[in-house]
Design a protein around this motif. Structure first.
Motif, PDB file in Angstrom:
ATOM      1  N   ILE A  11      -5.020  -2.097  10.569  1.00  8.86           N
ATOM      2  CA  ILE A  11      -5.116  -2.468   9.149  1.00  8.86           C
ATOM      3  C   ILE A  11      -4.431  -1.404   8.317  1.00  8.86           C
ATOM      4  O   ILE A  11      -4.591  -0.200   8.558  1.00  8.86           O
ATOM      5  CB  ILE A  11      -6.603  -2.596   8.724  1.00  8.86           C
ATOM      6  CG1 ILE A  11      -7.275  -3.764   9.439  1.00  8.86           C
ATOM      7  CG2 ILE A  11      -6.723  -2.760   7.219  1.00  8.86           C
ATOM      8  CD1 ILE A  11      -8.767  -3.848   9.166  1.00  8.86           C
ATOM      9  N   ASP A  12      -3.671  -1.834   7.327  1.00  8.23           N
ATOM     10  CA  ASP A  12      -3.058  -0.915   6.378  1.00  8.23           C
ATOM     11  C   ASP A  12      -4.117  -0.520   5.342  1.00  8.23           C
ATOM     12  O   ASP A  12      -4.401  -1.267   4.420  1.00  8.23           O
ATOM     13  CB  ASP A  12      -1.862  -1.572   5.690  1.00  8.23           C
ATOM     14  CG  ASP A  12      -1.092  -0.602   4.806  1.00  8.23           C
ATOM     15  OD1 ASP A  12      -1.676   0.406   4.378  1.00  8.23           O
ATOM     16  OD2 ASP A  12       0.087  -0.856   4.517  1.00  8.23           O
ATOM     17  N   LEU A  13      -4.708   0.672   5.521  1.00 10.74           N
ATOM     18  CA  LEU A  13      -5.818   1.080   4.658  1.00 10.74           C
ATOM     19  C   LEU A  13      -5.377   1.332   3.230  1.00 10.74           C
ATOM     20  O   LEU A  13      -6.144   1.166   2.294  1.00 10.74           O
ATOM     21  CB  LEU A  13      -6.496   2.326   5.215  1.00 10.74           C
ATOM     22  CG  LEU A  13      -7.582   2.097   6.262  1.00 10.74           C
ATOM     23  CD1 LEU A  13      -8.176   3.413   6.691  1.00 10.74           C
ATOM     24  CD2 LEU A  13      -8.661   1.155   5.763  1.00 10.74           C
ATOM     25  N   LYS A  14      -4.128   1.751   3.029  1.00  8.92           N
ATOM     26  CA  LYS A  14      -3.648   1.973   1.664  1.00  8.92           C
ATOM     27  C   LYS A  14      -3.679   0.669   0.873  1.00  8.92           C
ATOM     28  O   LYS A  14      -4.097   0.634  -0.277  1.00  8.92           O
ATOM     29  CB  LYS A  14      -2.227   2.541   1.702  1.00  8.92           C
ATOM     30  CG  LYS A  14      -2.167   3.975   2.152  1.00  8.92           C
ATOM     31  CD  LYS A  14      -0.745   4.518   2.075  1.00  8.92           C
ATOM     32  CE  LYS A  14      -0.712   5.982   2.525  1.00  8.92           C
ATOM     33  NZ  LYS A  14       0.659   6.539   2.486  1.00  8.92           N
ATOM     34  N   LYS A  15      -3.265  -0.418   1.510  1.00  9.11           N
ATOM     35  CA  LYS A  15      -3.331  -1.742   0.853  1.00  9.11           C
ATOM     36  C   LYS A  15      -4.775  -2.168   0.667  1.00  9.11           C
ATOM     37  O   LYS A  15      -5.159  -2.697  -0.377  1.00  9.11           O
ATOM     38  CB  LYS A  15      -2.594  -2.784   1.699  1.00  9.11           C
ATOM     39  CG  LYS A  15      -1.081  -2.785   1.541  1.00  9.11           C
ATOM     40  CD  LYS A  15      -0.512  -3.954   2.291  1.00  9.11           C
ATOM     41  CE  LYS A  15       1.010  -3.973   2.184  1.00  9.11           C
ATOM     42  NZ  LYS A  15       1.603  -5.107   2.946  1.00  9.11           N
ATOM     43  N   ALA A  16      -5.587  -1.957   1.711  1.00  9.64           N
ATOM     44  CA  ALA A  16      -6.979  -2.405   1.668  1.00  9.64           C
ATOM     45  C   ALA A  16      -7.769  -1.681   0.589  1.00  9.64           C
ATOM     46  O   ALA A  16      -8.656  -2.251  -0.040  1.00  9.64           O
ATOM     47  CB  ALA A  16      -7.632  -2.204   3.029  1.00  9.64           C
ATOM     48  N   LYS A  17      -7.467  -0.386   0.361  1.00 12.41           N
ATOM     49  CA  LYS A  17      -8.201   0.400  -0.610  1.00 12.41           C
ATOM     50  C   LYS A  17      -7.712   0.202  -2.038  1.00 12.41           C
ATOM     51  O   LYS A  17      -8.406   0.542  -2.988  1.00 12.41           O
ATOM     52  CB  LYS A  17      -8.119   1.888  -0.240  1.00 12.41           C
ATOM     53  CG  LYS A  17      -8.866   2.255   1.029  1.00 12.41           C
ATOM     54  CD  LYS A  17      -8.679   3.735   1.359  1.00 12.41           C
ATOM     55  CE  LYS A  17      -9.426   4.113   2.627  1.00 12.41           C
ATOM     56  NZ  LYS A  17      -9.257   5.542   2.988  1.00 12.41           N
ATOM     57  N   SER A  18      -6.478  -0.323  -2.194  1.00 11.82           N
ATOM     58  CA  SER A  18      -5.904  -0.474  -3.532  1.00 11.82           C
ATOM     59  C   SER A  18      -6.420  -1.749  -4.210  1.00 11.82           C
ATOM     60  O   SER A  18      -6.991  -2.601  -3.596  1.00 11.82           O
ATOM     61  CB  SER A  18      -4.387  -0.527  -3.430  1.00 11.82           C
ATOM     62  OG  SER A  18      -3.980  -1.652  -2.671  1.00 11.82           O
TER      63      SER A  18
END
Length: 229
Positions: free
Chosen positions: A222-229
């Motif tokens: 999972i791309d956490l930067k996308k998930a957290k934004s």
């Protein structure tokens, strides 16, 4: 690197049927990271956790934990590796109700035949890490869910494991307790341990260094930067 699956998967045979619980998977756990393993019930995430925890053997592929080739180990060798290298934290805490908090934390060390003075020191250190020194004499029934989970974390820590595996550790907790427990798991990862948390709750992504999603037995980053934004 503390654990690695190389083309490893798990299947079960029921009569004439073959059920694939985890497809061939390449996956690594690094020291100093908190990794989330996300997915719905039946997706294969618990199977992945069981492999990493040396509870089951892979049906195919290779599994390495702490430099040891798990495929080649006996059940007794696996039990020794689990006791000395891996700490487990469960959703329902799995505390022994007749024992006090500090007695629960001491139990793994007694199984390892550690001397009494060393047990006392390590239990005190583990309870201090999770901020539960003042509740060390309490029975589990006298503690809140969040406090019981912190005792369970202390029990997982007391053997000084390199790998801490958590199966839905916040599912029974309220929002405030969830935050306390996840912050403590973050601190453990920062101290150099590899921490893996199985969950179906995407809210935990804010605490993670890395996350993977398990769907129908397949593991995907999972791309956490996308998930957290």
């Amino acid at each position: 690197m503390i654990a690695e699956l190389i083309g490893a998967g798990k299947e079960y045979k029921t009569g004439d049927q073959t059920i694939v619980a985890l497809q061939p998977t390449d996956f690594r756990l690094e020291e100093g990271q908190l990794t989330l393993i996300i997915g719905p019930s039946g997706s294969g995430k618990t199977t992945l956790l069981s492999l990493l925890g040396c509870v089951i053997y892979p049906s195919y592929g290779d599994l390495w934990v702490n430099g040891q080739h798990i495929n080649a180990l006996s059940q007794n060798q696996l039990a020794h590796l689990r006791l000395h290298t891996i700490g487990f934290v469960f959703q329902n805490f799995n505390l022994l109700m007749p024992l006090s908090a500090e007695e629960n934390v001491a139990m793994p060390l007694k199984l390892m035949h550690v001397k009494s003075a060393e047990i006392k020191r390590r239990v005190a250190d583990a309870l201090e890490i999770v901020g539960m020194t003042d509740r060390r004499k309490n029975l589990p029934k006298e503690l809140s869910g969040g406090q019981q989970q912190r005792i369970a974390i202390a029990r997982a820590l007391v053997t000084e494991p390199k790998l801490v595996l958590c199966d839905e550790p916040t599912a029974s907790l309220d929002k405030d307790s969830l935050e306390v427990v996840m912050r403590e798991l973050q601190v453990l990862a920062r101290s150099g341990k590899s921490v893996a948390v199985v969950t179906h709750d995407p809210r935990l992504q804010q605490y993670a260094d890395r996350a993977v999603e398990v769907k129908n037995g397949f593991v995907e980053e999972i791309d956490l930067k996308k998930a957290k934004s």
